[in-house]
Write a protein that holds these residues in place. Structure first.
Motif, PDB file in Angstrom:
ATOM      1  N   GLY A  49       0.815  -1.207   0.000  1.00 13.31           N
ATOM      2  CA  GLY A  49       0.000   0.000   0.000  1.00 13.31           C
ATOM      3  C   GLY A  49       0.850   1.258   0.000  1.00 13.31           C
ATOM      4  O   GLY A  49       1.771   1.396  -0.818  1.00 13.31           O
ATOM      5  N   PRO A  50       0.583   2.184   0.916  1.00 10.77           N
ATOM      6  CA  PRO A  50       1.299   3.463   0.906  1.00 10.77           C
ATOM      7  C   PRO A  50       2.736   3.371   1.424  1.00 10.77           C
ATOM      8  O   PRO A  50       3.499   4.335   1.281  1.00 10.77           O
ATOM      9  CB  PRO A  50       0.455   4.340   1.845  1.00 10.77           C
ATOM     10  N   LEU A  51       3.114   2.236   2.010  1.00 13.49           N
ATOM     11  CA  LEU A  51       4.448   2.108   2.588  1.00 13.49           C
ATOM     12  C   LEU A  51       5.486   1.779   1.518  1.00 13.49           C
ATOM     13  O   LEU A  51       5.200   1.052   0.562  1.00 13.49           O
ATOM     14  CB  LEU A  51       4.466   1.013   3.654  1.00 13.49           C
ATOM     15  N   ASP A  52       6.682   2.296   1.681  1.00 12.52           N
ATOM     16  CA  ASP A  52       7.807   1.898   0.843  1.00 12.52           C
ATOM     17  C   ASP A  52       8.205   0.485   1.280  1.00 12.52           C
ATOM     18  O   ASP A  52       8.599   0.293   2.440  1.00 12.52           O
ATOM     19  CB  ASP A  52       8.969   2.865   1.046  1.00 12.52           C
ATOM     20  N   PRO A  53       8.104  -0.515   0.414  1.00  9.17           N
ATOM     21  CA  PRO A  53       8.382  -1.888   0.842  1.00  9.17           C
ATOM     22  C   PRO A  53       9.801  -2.096   1.353  1.00  9.17           C
ATOM     23  O   PRO A  53      10.044  -2.969   2.185  1.00  9.17           O
ATOM     24  CB  PRO A  53       8.122  -2.713  -0.418  1.00  9.17           C
ATOM     25  N   HIS A  58      10.587  -0.819   9.219  1.00 14.21           N
ATOM     26  CA  HIS A  58      10.780   0.144  10.300  1.00 14.21           C
ATOM     27  C   HIS A  58       9.457   0.715  10.812  1.00 14.21           C
ATOM     28  O   HIS A  58       9.438   1.434  11.814  1.00 14.21           O
ATOM     29  CB  HIS A  58      11.675   1.292   9.819  1.00 14.21           C
ATOM     30  N   GLU A  59       8.357   0.383  10.125  1.00 15.80           N
ATOM     31  CA  GLU A  59       7.051   0.915  10.512  1.00 15.80           C
ATOM     32  C   GLU A  59       6.050  -0.167  10.897  1.00 15.80           C
ATOM     33  O   GLU A  59       4.988   0.147  11.447  1.00 15.80           O
ATOM     34  CB  GLU A  59       6.482   1.743   9.352  1.00 15.80           C
ATOM     35  N   SER A 111      16.608  -6.172   7.139  1.00 16.41           N
ATOM     36  CA  SER A 111      17.833  -5.597   7.691  1.00 16.41           C
ATOM     37  C   SER A 111      17.903  -5.729   9.211  1.00 16.41           C
ATOM     38  O   SER A 111      16.876  -5.711   9.896  1.00 16.41           O
ATOM     39  CB  SER A 111      17.911  -4.115   7.304  1.00 16.41           C
ATOM     40  N   ASP A 112      19.127  -5.895   9.704  1.00 17.97           N
ATOM     41  CA  ASP A 112      19.426  -5.828  11.139  1.00 17.97           C
ATOM     42  C   ASP A 112      18.633  -6.827  11.975  1.00 17.97           C
ATOM     43  O   ASP A 112      18.209  -6.519  13.090  1.00 17.97           O
ATOM     44  CB  ASP A 112      19.187  -4.402  11.653  1.00 17.97           C
ATOM     45  N   GLY A 113      18.428  -8.029  11.425  1.00 18.02           N
ATOM     46  CA  GLY A 113      17.813  -9.100  12.190  1.00 18.02           C
ATOM     47  C   GLY A 113      16.333  -8.939  12.462  1.00 18.02           C
ATOM     48  O   GLY A 113      15.774  -9.636  13.313  1.00 18.02           O
ATOM     49  N   THR A 237      15.078  -3.557   3.335  1.00 18.00           N
ATOM     50  CA  THR A 237      14.758  -4.945   2.997  1.00 18.00           C
ATOM     51  C   THR A 237      15.114  -5.200   1.543  1.00 18.00           C
ATOM     52  O   THR A 237      14.758  -4.414   0.661  1.00 18.00           O
ATOM     53  CB  THR A 237      13.261  -5.224   3.225  1.00 18.00           C
ATOM     54  N   ARG A 238      15.840  -6.276   1.309  1.00 17.45           N
ATOM     55  CA  ARG A 238      16.174  -6.656  -0.067  1.00 17.45           C
ATOM     56  C   ARG A 238      15.067  -7.557  -0.636  1.00 17.45           C
ATOM     57  O   ARG A 238      14.644  -8.510   0.000  1.00 17.45           O
ATOM     58  CB  ARG A 238      17.512  -7.390  -0.101  1.00 17.45           C
ATOM     59  N   PHE A 239      14.599  -7.239  -1.835  1.00 19.58           N
ATOM     60  CA  PHE A 239      13.637  -8.049  -2.562  1.00 19.58           C
ATOM     61  C   PHE A 239      14.324  -8.600  -3.809  1.00 19.58           C
ATOM     62  O   PHE A 239      14.953  -7.842  -4.560  1.00 19.58           O
ATOM     63  CB  PHE A 239      12.414  -7.226  -2.987  1.00 19.58           C
ATOM     64  N   SER A 240      14.207  -9.899  -4.032  1.00 20.33           N
ATOM     65  CA  SER A 240      14.830 -10.515  -5.207  1.00 20.33           C
ATOM     66  C   SER A 240      13.950 -11.653  -5.707  1.00 20.33           C
ATOM     67  O   SER A 240      13.031 -12.121  -5.018  1.00 20.33           O
ATOM     68  CB  SER A 240      16.233 -11.032  -4.878  1.00 20.33           C
TER      69      SER A 240
END
Length: 305
Positions: A49-53, A58-59, A111-113, A237-240
């Protein structure tokens, strides 16, 4: 030794031989690969949605992230458009109608566990052949968003042609499908599923080789190549996407990488689909391969028995 080739101008037959011997091939983005990654981005955008994936972790509380990924990943994996786009990527890289593929996976590395188990499992050093992959399996890996040396994956070239003691003898593909394959979303914080791993305390995974394809670019490597997820400390977060291919000629000839240390049972060959008809590899072909490979033990005793 791991040699990295930049867009080698070779036939698919020659390329597979290079990959079986430990090479990595990296290619720039093409219209076909960009179409695949753009489709993934569309589904990801809808899910978040409105969040940056890339920064949503962090949210969102972890359980909400798990809910989103638990719906998003199967949607991408089983979408007919995903399969069509994978077939187009294969064709654009010279694969013929005898090259079968497994459905593409959407992967995430937080990221960061933040989340490293279950639906976002952070893969330790492993060979796919410890998970009952055929020795002729080729892995294709594409970043959906830009990646860096802080959130990609890496190879461990010391073990390209050297065995390492591991627990692959505990892994059976049929048992995994029966008990663990569809449980990923339930493993939050800890992951109790059987995951073959290195058990040699003297194993030295350094040096590593990290390859960073451009966004929409891709790399290919053998499923027998020892590789792992880098610890992600990038803040995003890495997406692949990754998918796997096998050539029917190599399956029937039992041709591929050398079994150095795998002692698992079963085979994932029946999961591979024809690029046009989507028919699975014939059961008798998979059975014949499984019998032939089962008759050839690893070239060392480094697989735990």
């Amino acid at each position: 030794m791991t040699t990295v080739y930049s867009a080698p101008r070779v036939t698919d037959d020659h390329r597979r031989e290079l990959l079986y011997h430990g090479a990595v091939c990296v290619y720039p983005a093409t219209d076909a690969s960009l179409a695949l990654t753009e489709f993934a981005r569309e589904l990801i955008a809808e899910a978040f949605g409105p969040l940056d994936p890339q920064t949503a972790q962090h949210e969102l509380p972890v359980r909400r992230m798990v809910e989103i990924l638990a719906a998003l990943k199967p949607r991408f994996i089983h979408h007919e458009r995903s399969k069509q786009l994978v077939a187009a990527v294969m064709k654009s890289h010279g694969c013929d109608e005898n090259t079968y593929f497994d459905v593409p996976r959407l992967r995430t590395s937080t990221s960061d566990g933040y989340l490293t188990t279950g639906i976002a499992y952070a893969f330790h050093a492993h060979r796919d052949t410890w998970y009952s992959a055929p020795f002729c399996q080729i892995n294709w890996w594409l970043p959906i968003f830009p990646v860096t040396e802080r959130n990609a994956m890496c190879f461990h070239p010391r073990y390209v042609d050297r065995p390492v003691r591991n627990s692959s003898d505990r892994y059976d593909y049929d048992e995994w499908n029966r008990t663990s394959r569809f449980e990923a979303a339930s493993h939050i914080g800890t992951d109790t599923r059987v995951q073959p791993r290195i058990v040699d305390e003297a194993a030295d995974l350094e040096p590593t080789v990290t390859v960073l394809p451009e966004q929409g670019g891709l790399m290919m490597f053998s499923g027998n190549q020892l590789h792992s997820s880098l610890p992600n400390d990038s803040g995003v977060t890495r997406f692949s996407i990754d998918f796997r291919t096998v050539h029917l000629g190599d399956v029937t000839a039992v041709r591929g990488a050398r079994n150095l240390d795998s002692a698992c049972t079963g085979t994932n060959l029946r999961d591979f689909l024809h690029p046009s008809t989507l028919a699975p590899i014939p059961d008798d072909v998979a059975s014949n391969y499984q019998r032939a490979v089962g008759a050839v033990p690893p070239t060392s005793e480094h697989a735990v028995r």
